[in-house]
Design an enzyme around this catalytic site. Sequence first.
Site, short mmCIF file in Angstrom:
data_model
loop_
_atom_site.label_atom_id
_atom_site.label_comp_id
_atom_site.label_asym_id
_atom_site.label_seq_id
_atom_site.Cartn_x
_atom_site.Cartn_y
_atom_site.Cartn_z
N PRO A 181 0.83 -1.21 0.00
CA PRO A 181 0.00 0.00 0.00
C PRO A 181 0.86 1.26 0.00
CG PRO A 181 -0.92 -1.61 1.48
CD PRO A 181 0.40 -2.17 1.03
N CYS A 182 0.36 2.29 -0.68
CA CYS A 182 1.18 3.46 -0.97
C CYS A 182 0.58 4.76 -0.47
CB CYS A 182 1.35 3.58 -2.49
SG CYS A 182 -0.23 3.66 -3.37
N GLN A 183 -0.50 4.70 0.32
CA GLN A 183 -1.22 5.93 0.65
C GLN A 183 -0.37 6.95 1.39
OE1 GLN A 183 -2.37 2.91 0.78
NE2 GLN A 183 -4.47 2.82 0.04
N GLY A 184 0.62 6.46 2.15
CA GLY A 184 1.40 7.39 2.94
C GLY A 184 2.25 8.35 2.14
N ASN B 45 4.33 0.25 -7.40
CA ASN B 45 3.85 1.29 -6.48
C ASN B 45 3.61 2.58 -7.25
OD1 ASN B 45 3.38 2.59 -3.85
ND2 ASN B 45 4.48 0.81 -3.06
#
EC number: 2.1.1.37
Length: 384
Positions: A92-95, A131
């Site tokens: 996951p890449c939301q940060g 990503n």
Amino acid sequence: MQLASSSPSLVTADEDPTLRATVLDLFSGAGGMTEGFHASGPFQTVQAVEMDAAAAASYAATFGDIVHVGPIGEWLATCEVPSVDVVIGGPPCQGFSTLGKQDAEDARNALWRDYAQTIVRAAPKYFVLENVGAFLASEQFGDLREATGVGGLLADYAFEAAVLNAADFGAAQARRRTILIGHHRDLPAPGLPSKTHAGRHVPLSAVLKRVRPQVASTELPERSKTVGGRVRPGPFLTTELHVGRTYSATSMARIRSIPPGGNRFDIPENLLPPCWQKHKRGSADVMGRLRWDKPSVTIRTEFFKPEKGRYLHPTEDRALTHYEAALIQGFPKTHRWVGSKTAIARQIGNAVPIPLGRAIANHLAEAMRLSRPDGGAETRPLVA
């Protein structure tokens, strides 16, 4: 797809299982990357890991009961990691995504470490990490690079990475993603796949021209299954996702005022909400209408909301349906989906475009063929 020149005696991976490479899919979602690898031919996914129960159910409904449902850290702590030829996945890449609030301390940013731990235990020949484009400039990317140094967690591996546009590999969508391909240091570096569609991108019309423009329903078919003790809608075929939404009279008036390639700046002043009347600048994709002769913009998780981006159908006065978005991502009509409309939209938007995944898989298949002891020169070439 043929990976070598024709010969009188062709042996497929289906005919000879020893020609099929094994794959472990981490953060698998609904299976976009797996679809791409399976479309390439010589790959067999033996296990997947996904914590979103609906996405994992979609994966299982499509590829079989090979997916572990839960956090990757839990899986590493409690399960045996299979030895495979290739590890694939997109932590996951939301940060550090360029969308929304960036948070360098977001716990999800550290999931690359679990990915790296899996590589150590699975001991693959190759690994693929996908990503957002911003990942290439992130602290986490630097940490991953450092991990491949002397004494690092991944010291036995090296990798190359670049931001690739899915449209350059046959997707009817301009989607820029960081693609990292790693290899064991005992093997030659495979590099990155070459563009197959540079300068000749697939237009939106190529994937949507056979879809009926009219949308008859706003709801998914009445069907459900129990997943993890909870009843969820589905499974549905991709073709069953041609559902729309109900628009207010004001929204319809705004949509009708937008020409092909247009956006919110084409909406008459009297139809603009106060927030847009005061802001004459900003994204030109909001309430944007797509064009038949160009690839789509990036399909995100809220593609069914015109106010979230350039998601209006080229000629119909509505946003894209889930069916259309899935086709733009490259999903086959036979892919199966489990979950609510919102859950399935999230699965579609988070997926790796299948043409990009297939290009990566084709590239690795060729690298694996050339790395065989015979240099890939045997008289029975691998075809798919």
